[in-house]
Design a protein around this motif. Structure first.
Motif, PDB file in Angstrom:
ATOM      1  N   GLY A  69       1.331  11.133   5.643  1.00  0.00           N
ATOM      2  CA  GLY A  69       0.260  10.111   6.162  1.00  0.00           C
ATOM      3  C   GLY A  69      -0.410  10.646   7.491  1.00  0.00           C
ATOM      4  O   GLY A  69       0.376  10.934   8.370  1.00  0.00           O
ATOM      5  N   THR A  82      -5.338   7.201   7.103  1.00  0.00           N
ATOM      6  CA  THR A  82      -4.310   5.924   7.057  1.00  0.00           C
ATOM      7  C   THR A  82      -4.594   5.031   7.778  1.00  0.00           C
ATOM      8  O   THR A  82      -3.885   3.910   8.002  1.00  0.00           O
ATOM      9  CB  THR A  82      -3.025   6.562   7.237  1.00  0.00           C
ATOM     10  OG1 THR A  82      -3.032   7.313   8.582  1.00  0.00           O
ATOM     11  CG2 THR A  82      -2.734   7.502   6.331  1.00  0.00           C
ATOM     12  N   ILE A 119       1.696  -7.680   4.783  1.00  0.00           N
ATOM     13  CA  ILE A 119       1.268  -6.330   3.935  1.00  0.00           C
ATOM     14  C   ILE A 119       2.399  -5.266   4.512  1.00  0.00           C
ATOM     15  O   ILE A 119       2.843  -5.346   5.566  1.00  0.00           O
ATOM     16  CB  ILE A 119       0.009  -5.640   5.054  1.00  0.00           C
ATOM     17  CG1 ILE A 119      -1.106  -6.812   4.989  1.00  0.00           C
ATOM     18  CG2 ILE A 119      -0.475  -4.482   4.408  1.00  0.00           C
ATOM     19  CD1 ILE A 119      -2.428  -6.740   5.905  1.00  0.00           C
ATOM     20  N   LYS A 140       3.349  -1.256   4.022  1.00  0.00           N
ATOM     21  CA  LYS A 140       2.936   0.146   3.678  1.00  0.00           C
ATOM     22  C   LYS A 140       4.274   1.162   3.372  1.00  0.00           C
ATOM     23  O   LYS A 140       5.071   0.937   3.999  1.00  0.00           O
ATOM     24  CB  LYS A 140       2.323   0.768   4.903  1.00  0.00           C
ATOM     25  CG  LYS A 140       1.830   1.997   4.803  1.00  0.00           C
ATOM     26  CD  LYS A 140       0.980   2.274   6.001  1.00  0.00           C
ATOM     27  CE  LYS A 140       1.821   2.889   7.020  1.00  0.00           C
ATOM     28  NZ  LYS A 140       1.104   3.415   8.145  1.00  0.00           N
ATOM     29  N   VAL A 153       0.824   5.212   0.852  1.00  0.00           N
ATOM     30  CA  VAL A 153       0.306   6.278   1.676  1.00  0.00           C
ATOM     31  C   VAL A 153       0.533   7.792   1.274  1.00  0.00           C
ATOM     32  O   VAL A 153       2.008   8.099   1.211  1.00  0.00           O
ATOM     33  CB  VAL A 153       0.410   6.005   3.200  1.00  0.00           C
ATOM     34  CG1 VAL A 153      -0.244   7.073   3.791  1.00  0.00           C
ATOM     35  CG2 VAL A 153       0.022   4.644   3.632  1.00  0.00           C
ATOM     36  N   ILE A 204      -5.428   1.599   6.380  1.00  0.00           N
ATOM     37  CA  ILE A 204      -4.246   0.668   5.914  1.00  0.00           C
ATOM     38  C   ILE A 204      -3.014   0.747   6.828  1.00  0.00           C
ATOM     39  O   ILE A 204      -1.637   0.435   6.500  1.00  0.00           O
ATOM     40  CB  ILE A 204      -3.696   1.106   4.331  1.00  0.00           C
ATOM     41  CG1 ILE A 204      -3.562   2.806   4.714  1.00  0.00           C
ATOM     42  CG2 ILE A 204      -4.663   0.914   3.433  1.00  0.00           C
ATOM     43  CD1 ILE A 204      -2.972   3.292   3.300  1.00  0.00           C
ATOM     44  N   ARG A 205      -3.205   1.044   8.114  1.00  0.00           N
ATOM     45  CA  ARG A 205      -2.125   1.077   9.091  1.00  0.00           C
ATOM     46  C   ARG A 205      -1.797  -0.202   9.455  1.00  0.00           C
ATOM     47  O   ARG A 205      -0.361  -0.374  10.157  1.00  0.00           O
ATOM     48  CB  ARG A 205      -2.729   1.772  10.364  1.00  0.00           C
ATOM     49  CG  ARG A 205      -1.614   3.005  10.586  1.00  0.00           C
ATOM     50  CD  ARG A 205      -2.523   3.682  11.760  1.00  0.00           C
ATOM     51  NE  ARG A 205      -2.105   3.209  12.936  1.00  0.00           N
ATOM     52  CZ  ARG A 205      -2.285   4.044  13.990  1.00  0.00           C
ATOM     53  NH1 ARG A 205      -3.106   5.182  14.140  1.00  0.00           N
ATOM     54  NH2 ARG A 205      -1.817   3.653  15.207  1.00  0.00           N
ATOM     55  N   TRP A 249       6.713  -1.281   7.563  1.00  0.00           N
ATOM     56  CA  TRP A 249       6.345  -0.107   7.221  1.00  0.00           C
ATOM     57  C   TRP A 249       7.530   0.604   6.679  1.00  0.00           C
ATOM     58  O   TRP A 249       8.661   0.383   7.095  1.00  0.00           O
ATOM     59  CB  TRP A 249       6.174   1.046   8.299  1.00  0.00           C
ATOM     60  CG  TRP A 249       4.654   0.696   9.020  1.00  0.00           C
ATOM     61  CD1 TRP A 249       3.764  -0.301   8.881  1.00  0.00           C
ATOM     62  CD2 TRP A 249       4.058   1.729   9.650  1.00  0.00           C
ATOM     63  NE1 TRP A 249       2.859  -0.058   9.568  1.00  0.00           N
ATOM     64  CE2 TRP A 249       2.820   1.060  10.188  1.00  0.00           C
ATOM     65  CE3 TRP A 249       4.171   3.101  10.279  1.00  0.00           C
ATOM     66  CZ2 TRP A 249       1.935   1.725  11.063  1.00  0.00           C
ATOM     67  CZ3 TRP A 249       3.415   3.731  11.005  1.00  0.00           C
ATOM     68  CH2 TRP A 249       2.163   3.171  11.395  1.00  0.00           C
ATOM     69  N   ALA A 273       0.165  -2.830   8.944  1.00  0.00           N
ATOM     70  CA  ALA A 273       0.968  -3.366   8.049  1.00  0.00           C
ATOM     71  C   ALA A 273       1.969  -4.175   8.999  1.00  0.00           C
ATOM     72  O   ALA A 273       2.142  -4.003   9.965  1.00  0.00           O
ATOM     73  CB  ALA A 273       1.602  -2.536   7.424  1.00  0.00           C
ATOM     74  N   VAL A 296       5.017   5.154   3.084  1.00  0.00           N
ATOM     75  CA  VAL A 296       4.611   6.387   3.192  1.00  0.00           C
ATOM     76  C   VAL A 296       5.535   7.087   2.196  1.00  0.00           C
ATOM     77  O   VAL A 296       6.840   7.239   2.499  1.00  0.00           O
ATOM     78  CB  VAL A 296       4.835   6.908   4.559  1.00  0.00           C
ATOM     79  CG1 VAL A 296       4.171   8.279   4.602  1.00  0.00           C
ATOM     80  CG2 VAL A 296       3.857   6.153   5.430  1.00  0.00           C
ATOM     81  N   THR A 330       0.896  -1.196   0.038  1.00  0.00           N
ATOM     82  CA  THR A 330      -0.037   0.131  -0.056  1.00  0.00           C
ATOM     83  C   THR A 330       0.853   1.194  -0.060  1.00  0.00           C
ATOM     84  O   THR A 330       2.033   1.290   0.806  1.00  0.00           O
ATOM     85  CB  THR A 330      -0.882  -0.113   1.299  1.00  0.00           C
ATOM     86  OG1 THR A 330      -0.334   0.070   2.312  1.00  0.00           O
ATOM     87  CG2 THR A 330      -1.748  -1.087   1.152  1.00  0.00           C
TER      88      THR A 330
END
Length: 84
Positions: free
Chosen positions: A58, A63, A50, A52, A16, A66-67, A72, A69, A54, A14
């Motif tokens: 964000g 967010t 997952i 993520k 962000v 989809i936080r 990151w 994750a 940024v 994802t």
């Protein structure tokens, strides 16, 4: 789409880039948080990783969807914050 990806065991990536949302009474009256809850519920049930990223900014509850994750990543000049 997330359930399909989970079935095929592909990782989810994802990106962000969302500024802060308004947290006033009017925003809550029009149901700003309503679409966020199903996304959170679906993502907590996934078995795939997952990731993520940024890319710029964000902020706040946009967010949150989809936080959750596993990993990151943030670009050099990006910012992630929850408070306004």
């Amino acid at each position: 789409m997330m359930k399909y990806v989970d079935h095929c065991f592909f990782p989810i990536v994802t990106f962000v880039d969302t500024p802060v949302v308004f947290t006033d009474l009017r925003s809550e009256e029009i149901g700003q948080g309503e679409p966020i809850a199903p996304n959170l519920r679906a993502m907590f049930e996934l078995r795939v990783p997952i990731i993520k990223i940024v890319t710029n900014e964000g902020g706040s509850s946009k967010t949150h969807a989809i936080r959750c994750a596993n990993k990151w990543l943030m670009l050099e000049n990006s910012a992630f914050y929850v408070a306004r």
